[in-house]
Write a protein that holds these residues in place. Structure first.
Motif, PDB file in Angstrom:
ATOM      1  N   MET A   1      74.904 102.009  42.394  1.00 31.04           N
ATOM      2  CA  MET A   1      74.653 101.190  43.584  1.00 31.04           C
ATOM      3  C   MET A   1      73.418 100.323  43.355  1.00 31.04           C
ATOM      4  N   SER A   2      73.514  99.062  43.712  1.00 28.95           N
ATOM      5  CA  SER A   2      72.379  98.148  43.599  1.00 28.95           C
ATOM      6  C   SER A   2      71.505  98.269  44.836  1.00 28.95           C
ATOM      7  N   THR A   3      70.219  98.382  44.633  1.00 32.13           N
ATOM      8  CA  THR A   3      69.289  98.454  45.753  1.00 32.13           C
ATOM      9  C   THR A   3      68.170  97.447  45.544  1.00 32.13           C
ATOM     10  N   LYS A   4      67.647  96.926  46.621  1.00 33.95           N
ATOM     11  CA  LYS A   4      66.545  95.978  46.506  1.00 33.95           C
ATOM     12  C   LYS A   4      65.243  96.696  46.196  1.00 33.95           C
ATOM     13  N   LEU A   5      65.094  97.941  46.688  1.00 32.54           N
ATOM     14  CA  LEU A   5      63.874  98.708  46.444  1.00 32.54           C
ATOM     15  C   LEU A   5      63.618  98.884  44.948  1.00 32.54           C
ATOM     16  N   PHE A   6      64.697  98.979  44.173  1.00 31.90           N
ATOM     17  CA  PHE A   6      64.557  99.197  42.734  1.00 31.90           C
ATOM     18  C   PHE A   6      64.888  97.953  41.920  1.00 31.90           C
ATOM     19  N   THR A   7      64.839  96.795  42.564  1.00 28.72           N
ATOM     20  CA  THR A   7      65.016  95.527  41.872  1.00 28.72           C
ATOM     21  C   THR A   7      63.651  95.011  41.432  1.00 28.72           C
ATOM     22  N   PRO A   8      63.496  94.620  40.159  1.00 26.73           N
ATOM     23  CA  PRO A   8      62.201  94.093  39.709  1.00 26.73           C
ATOM     24  C   PRO A   8      61.791  92.838  40.471  1.00 26.73           C
ATOM     25  N   ILE A   9      60.503  92.578  40.492  1.00 25.98           N
ATOM     26  CA  ILE A   9      59.959  91.373  41.117  1.00 25.98           C
ATOM     27  C   ILE A   9      58.780  90.903  40.276  1.00 25.98           C
ATOM     28  N   THR A  10      58.636  89.587  40.156  1.00 27.35           N
ATOM     29  CA  THR A  10      57.604  89.011  39.292  1.00 27.35           C
ATOM     30  C   THR A  10      56.612  88.191  40.099  1.00 27.35           C
ATOM     31  N   PHE A  11      55.333  88.408  39.815  1.00 27.72           N
ATOM     32  CA  PHE A  11      54.246  87.601  40.360  1.00 27.72           C
ATOM     33  C   PHE A  11      53.501  87.000  39.170  1.00 27.72           C
ATOM     34  N   LYS A  12      53.533  85.674  39.092  1.00 23.84           N
ATOM     35  CA  LYS A  12      53.021  84.993  37.901  1.00 23.84           C
ATOM     36  C   LYS A  12      53.698  85.602  36.671  1.00 23.84           C
ATOM     37  N   GLU A  13      52.954  86.149  35.724  1.00 26.12           N
ATOM     38  CA  GLU A  13      53.580  86.710  34.518  1.00 26.12           C
ATOM     39  C   GLU A  13      53.735  88.223  34.596  1.00 26.12           C
ATOM     40  N   VAL A  14      53.461  88.806  35.755  1.00 25.22           N
ATOM     41  CA  VAL A  14      53.496  90.262  35.899  1.00 25.22           C
ATOM     42  C   VAL A  14      54.778  90.683  36.624  1.00 25.22           C
ATOM     43  N   THR A  15      55.611  91.465  35.936  1.00 25.17           N
ATOM     44  CA  THR A  15      56.858  91.945  36.523  1.00 25.17           C
ATOM     45  C   THR A  15      56.744  93.418  36.873  1.00 25.17           C
ATOM     46  N   TYR A 315      56.364 111.956  43.535  1.00 26.96           N
ATOM     47  CA  TYR A 315      57.689 111.580  43.019  1.00 26.96           C
ATOM     48  C   TYR A 315      58.577 111.035  44.135  1.00 26.96           C
ATOM     49  N   TRP A 316      57.957 110.423  45.127  1.00 28.16           N
ATOM     50  CA  TRP A 316      58.699 109.784  46.207  1.00 28.16           C
ATOM     51  C   TRP A 316      59.746 108.800  45.686  1.00 28.16           C
ATOM     52  N   PRO A 317      59.452 108.002  44.643  1.00 26.44           N
ATOM     53  CA  PRO A 317      60.487 107.080  44.150  1.00 26.44           C
ATOM     54  C   PRO A 317      61.782 107.789  43.758  1.00 26.44           C
ATOM     55  N   LYS A 318      61.666 108.979  43.165  1.00 20.82           N
ATOM     56  CA  LYS A 318      62.868 109.741  42.807  1.00 20.82           C
ATOM     57  C   LYS A 318      63.616 110.170  44.068  1.00 20.82           C
ATOM     58  N   GLU A 323      68.247 109.307  47.702  1.00 20.63           N
ATOM     59  CA  GLU A 323      68.696 108.999  49.054  1.00 20.63           C
ATOM     60  C   GLU A 323      69.598 107.764  49.072  1.00 20.63           C
ATOM     61  N   LEU A 324      69.280 106.796  48.202  1.00 19.43           N
ATOM     62  CA  LEU A 324      70.015 105.540  48.164  1.00 19.43           C
ATOM     63  C   LEU A 324      71.165 105.541  47.164  1.00 19.43           C
ATOM     64  N   GLY A 325      71.364 106.676  46.491  1.00 17.40           N
ATOM     65  CA  GLY A 325      72.440 106.762  45.512  1.00 17.40           C
ATOM     66  C   GLY A 325      72.176 105.950  44.260  1.00 17.40           C
ATOM     67  N   TYR A 326      70.907 105.842  43.901  1.00 17.93           N
ATOM     68  CA  TYR A 326      70.502 105.047  42.741  1.00 17.93           C
ATOM     69  C   TYR A 326      69.866 105.978  41.714  1.00 17.93           C
ATOM     70  N   THR A 327      70.017 105.670  40.448  1.00 13.16           N
ATOM     71  CA  THR A 327      69.451 106.508  39.389  1.00 13.16           C
ATOM     72  C   THR A 327      68.283 105.788  38.728  1.00 13.16           C
ATOM     73  N   ILE A 328      67.123 106.439  38.724  1.00 12.26           N
ATOM     74  CA  ILE A 328      65.991 105.894  37.981  1.00 12.26           C
ATOM     75  C   ILE A 328      65.694 106.810  36.809  1.00 12.26           C
ATOM     76  N   GLU A 329      65.172 106.221  35.737  1.00 12.53           N
ATOM     77  CA  GLU A 329      64.883 107.000  34.543  1.00 12.53           C
ATOM     78  C   GLU A 329      63.698 107.925  34.788  1.00 12.53           C
ATOM     79  N   ALA A 330      63.791 109.092  34.191  1.00 14.19           N
ATOM     80  CA  ALA A 330      62.704 110.068  34.295  1.00 14.19           C
ATOM     81  C   ALA A 330      61.719 109.864  33.158  1.00 14.19           C
TER      82      ALA A 330
END
Length: 339
Positions: A1-15, A315-318, A323-330
């Motif tokens: 599942m795609s989520t916005k919470l886990f979508t990268p975002i860039t400010f200037k050159e910092v992602t 470990y709130w991100p996990k 909760e959102l049905g998304y998998t993040i790397e450990a």
């Protein structure tokens, strides 16, 4: 599942790898009381990076010794502070996170200094001393202190700087008509009250070319204070100066009764984002992944700043991903227990 919470975002050159930010929270843990990083600080911030927060922001860090909230605050007013701060930044980077530091001056809320300083000689309440009204030289020295703090933050390897203009601390004291009764170029109308922040931003930019965030109190909870029109004006000026994001908190300018509830500060972030056309950060009793995702999906803010929720659970991100049905790397060390 795609989520916005886990979508990268860039400010200037910092992602940032996700939209989760560890909000700056004072730990009052400097022993001895010289502003230097202690082992606790390194463990504290590294654990949130290991927990996969996209951005880990170090607590309010004093640009002048007289600007500490307490004697146990972190400092960045001298070169001796750089080494310890670099250790924090390095350990955050080791887990794929980006590091930030909040540069701050307490102004009249400096609790343990012999003298405190402010826009005007008005005490916060009867428990605080009456501050010294800052002279033109005091203002110039403070602007320079923010510049030097930014230079040291760069040497310490931080990716993003946040300027603390909220919660009734020094910059906020200049911004608000409740705490600024000056009749010179730093007081009176909103343009003049903004002047010290304008000068600090310009000074910081001479030594720092990375992203800059600014935290503001977008509600003062008192008659005669800044209106949303004022906050939008300040945000528009910050955008013109190249500020990348407004971190929208509230309160702290004067004693006030605040009714806090889940998402109570989101309207400020939402309004400023759209009326000033600048990215914002949402903060304040955001506790679940679903709540964070709703804020982002409805375009009410661009980043989610978490404070108490990350104190309770590094470990709130996990938990939010589950909760959102998304998998993040450990982290490699934790993979066996991540499922």
């Amino acid at each position: 599942m795609s989520t916005k919470l886990f979508t990268p975002i860039t400010f200037k050159e910092v992602t940032l790898k996700n939209r989760i930010v560890m909000s700056p929270m004072c730990m009052y843990s400097c022993e001895p009381e010289d502003g230097t990083v202690q082992p606790f600080h390194i463990a504290h911030y590294e654990s949130r990076a290991a927990g996969q927060a996209g951005l880990v922001m170090v607590e309010a860090t004093a640009v002048q010794q007289a600007g500490r909230i307490s004697a146990k605050d972190l400092g960045i007013w001298e070169d001796g502070h750089i080494e310890g701060l670099k250790k924090i930044s390095d350990r955050v980077h080791a887990h794929g996170g980006k590091s930030s530091i909040q540069l701050a001056h307490a102004g009249r809320k400096a609790e343990d200094e012999e003298k405190s300083y402010s826009a005007s000689a008005l005490a916060f309440n009867e428990s605080y001393q009456t501050p010294v009204k800052m002279s033109m030289q005091d203002i110039a020295d403070t602007v320079e202190a923010f510049k030097q703090g930014a230079s040291r933050a760069k040497q310490a390897g931080f990716d993003i700087i946040e300027l603390h203009a909220a919660h009734g601390y020094l910059i906020n004291q200049f911004l608000s008509p409740l705490t600024n009764n000056r009749n010179d170029q730093y007081g009176g109308n909103s343009e003049n009250r903004y002047r010290i922040l304008e000068e600090i931003i310009e000074a910081v930019k001479t030594v720092w070319d990375g992203p800059i965030f600014v935290r503001i109190s977008a509600n003062e909870y008192a008659e005669g204070g800044n209106s949303m029109e004022d906050f939008v004006y300040f945000a528009e000026q910050m955008k013109k100066q190249g500020i990348d994001l407004i971190d929208c908190s509230s309160g702290g300018v004067v004693p006030a009764k605040i009714t806090a509830y889940p998402g109570y500060q989101i309207p400020g972030a939402d309004t400023i984002k759209h009326q000033a056309d600048i990215p914002t950060g949402a903060v304040g009793l955001i506790t679940t992944g679903i709540q964070a995702e709703e804020i982002l999906q409805n375009d009410r803010a661009d980043l989610i700043f978490l404070a108490r929720a990350l104190l309770r659970n590094p470990y709130w991100p996990k938990a939010a991903a589950d909760e959102l049905g998304y998998t993040i790397e450990a982290p490699i060390q934790y993979q066996r227990g991540w499922r």
